[in-house]
Design a protein around this motif. Structure first.
Motif, short mmCIF file in Angstrom:
data_model
loop_
_atom_site.label_atom_id
_atom_site.label_comp_id
_atom_site.label_asym_id
_atom_site.label_seq_id
_atom_site.Cartn_x
_atom_site.Cartn_y
_atom_site.Cartn_z
N LYS A 129 12.03 8.79 -1.37
CA LYS A 129 11.43 9.96 -2.02
C LYS A 129 10.79 10.89 -0.99
CE LYS A 129 10.44 7.82 -6.47
NZ LYS A 129 9.40 7.30 -7.36
N VAL A 130 10.09 10.32 -0.04
CA VAL A 130 9.45 11.14 1.00
C VAL A 130 10.50 11.85 1.84
CG1 VAL A 130 8.03 11.08 3.09
CG2 VAL A 130 7.36 9.72 1.09
N THR A 167 13.41 8.38 13.31
CA THR A 167 14.59 8.76 12.54
C THR A 167 14.64 8.02 11.21
OG1 THR A 167 16.00 7.01 13.44
CG2 THR A 167 15.89 9.10 14.70
N GLU A 168 15.45 8.53 10.31
CA GLU A 168 15.65 7.84 9.03
C GLU A 168 16.23 6.45 9.26
OE1 GLU A 168 17.57 9.98 5.87
OE2 GLU A 168 16.43 11.81 6.28
N LEU A 169 17.12 6.33 10.21
CA LEU A 169 17.71 5.02 10.53
C LEU A 169 16.62 4.04 10.97
CD1 LEU A 169 20.11 3.11 11.00
CD2 LEU A 169 20.34 4.13 13.27
N GLU A 170 15.71 4.49 11.82
CA GLU A 170 14.64 3.60 12.29
C GLU A 170 13.71 3.21 11.14
OE1 GLU A 170 14.11 5.02 16.91
OE2 GLU A 170 13.46 6.39 15.33
N ILE A 171 13.44 4.13 10.24
CA ILE A 171 12.61 3.82 9.07
C ILE A 171 13.32 2.79 8.20
CG2 ILE A 171 11.65 4.75 6.92
CD1 ILE A 171 11.13 7.39 8.56
N ARG A 218 0.86 -1.19 0.00
CA ARG A 218 0.00 0.00 0.00
C ARG A 218 0.90 1.23 0.00
NH1 ARG A 218 -2.63 -3.92 -0.96
NH2 ARG A 218 -4.62 -4.48 0.00
N MET A 219 1.54 1.47 -1.14
CA MET A 219 2.61 2.45 -1.22
C MET A 219 2.14 3.90 -1.08
SD MET A 219 5.23 0.70 -1.08
CE MET A 219 5.32 -1.07 -0.97
N THR A 220 0.94 4.21 -1.53
CA THR A 220 0.44 5.57 -1.35
C THR A 220 0.31 5.88 0.13
OG1 THR A 220 -0.71 5.50 -3.47
CG2 THR A 220 -1.45 7.16 -1.88
N GLU A 221 -0.31 4.96 0.86
CA GLU A 221 -0.46 5.15 2.31
C GLU A 221 0.90 5.07 3.00
OE1 GLU A 221 -3.18 5.92 4.35
OE2 GLU A 221 -4.05 6.40 2.41
N LEU A 222 1.81 4.25 2.49
CA LEU A 222 3.16 4.17 3.07
C LEU A 222 3.81 5.54 3.04
CD1 LEU A 222 5.60 2.68 4.26
CD2 LEU A 222 6.27 2.14 1.90
N ALA A 223 3.71 6.22 1.91
CA ALA A 223 4.32 7.56 1.80
C ALA A 223 3.75 8.50 2.85
CB ALA A 223 4.11 8.11 0.39
N VAL A 224 2.44 8.47 3.04
CA VAL A 224 1.80 9.31 4.05
C VAL A 224 2.35 8.99 5.44
CG1 VAL A 224 -0.40 9.78 5.22
CG2 VAL A 224 -0.32 9.63 2.72
N HIS A 225 2.50 7.71 5.72
CA HIS A 225 2.93 7.31 7.06
C HIS A 225 4.43 7.45 7.28
CE1 HIS A 225 -0.76 6.24 9.08
NE2 HIS A 225 -1.22 5.95 7.86
N VAL A 226 5.23 7.47 6.23
CA VAL A 226 6.65 7.80 6.40
C VAL A 226 6.76 9.26 6.85
CG1 VAL A 226 8.84 8.18 5.18
CG2 VAL A 226 7.57 6.04 4.84
N ARG A 227 6.02 10.13 6.20
CA ARG A 227 6.02 11.55 6.60
C ARG A 227 5.50 11.69 8.03
NH1 ARG A 227 6.47 16.46 4.19
NH2 ARG A 227 6.73 15.52 2.15
N GLY A 228 4.42 10.97 8.33
CA GLY A 228 3.88 11.01 9.68
C GLY A 228 4.86 10.49 10.71
N ALA A 229 5.61 9.46 10.35
CA ALA A 229 6.60 8.91 11.27
C ALA A 229 7.66 9.95 11.61
CB ALA A 229 7.25 7.67 10.65
N VAL A 230 8.11 10.69 10.61
CA VAL A 230 9.08 11.75 10.87
C VAL A 230 8.46 12.79 11.80
CG1 VAL A 230 10.40 13.63 9.79
CG2 VAL A 230 10.35 11.35 8.73
N ASN A 231 7.21 13.14 11.56
CA ASN A 231 6.51 14.08 12.46
C ASN A 231 6.42 13.53 13.88
OD1 ASN A 231 6.10 15.83 10.33
ND2 ASN A 231 4.01 15.16 9.95
N ASN A 232 6.41 12.21 14.02
CA ASN A 232 6.33 11.57 15.33
C ASN A 232 7.70 11.30 15.95
OD1 ASN A 232 3.56 11.53 15.57
ND2 ASN A 232 3.34 9.55 14.58
N GLY A 233 8.77 11.80 15.32
CA GLY A 233 10.10 11.66 15.90
C GLY A 233 10.88 10.43 15.47
#
Length: 141
Positions: free
Chosen positions: A129-130, A100-104, A83-98
């Protein structure tokens, strides 16, 4: 005394409002506004309401897991489900939630090990990309 129907309606309204607030905090007001506008038809509106009430109001507001943990879980599940469209949304949300890129990246590496390399590779492409977009946005401010 309120009727049962009124109590149920009030409960739905409360969960929706809590969910809407949290959804905005995690994914950003602009994203939520676009989602609600795109889902404003009589056909699509109930799905946006359900997503806000159930996903954000009932699940994301629960105690027991930090937002950061919920974000990492969503990244893994959305990637595994392709579900890549939603994945992109939640990658951005994850960054907003603190998160890190390493954790992602490590979450996506685990997806690759348990769900297959194609899932992990596609998840990395989407996340990269996000993350690049977020860096560009922060540099232009």
């Amino acid at each position: 005394m309120a009727s049962n129907d009124e109590k149920v309606a009030d409960a739905h309204k409360t969960l929706y409002e809590q969910g809407l607030q949290l959804r905005r905090e995690v994914t950003g007001t602009g994203h939520v506004q676009r989602s609600l506008q795109n889902g404003s038809s009589d056909f699509a509106r109930p799905m946006q309401e359900l997503a806000t009430e159930m996903g954000w109001g009932s699940i994301w507001t629960r105690p027991g897991l930090e937002r950061k943990t919920r974000s990492l879980l969503n990244i893994a599940m959305l990637c595994a489900l392709n579900r890549m469209t939603e994945l992109a949304v939640h990658v951005r949300g994850a960054v907003n939630n603190g998160v890190t890129e390493l954790e992602i990246r490590e979450t996506l590496m685990q997806v690759a090990a348990y769900c297959g390399l194609p899932a992990g590779l596609e998840g990395v492409r989407v996340a990269q990309k996000v993350l690049e977009s977020i860096r560009e946005e922060s540099q232009s401010q």
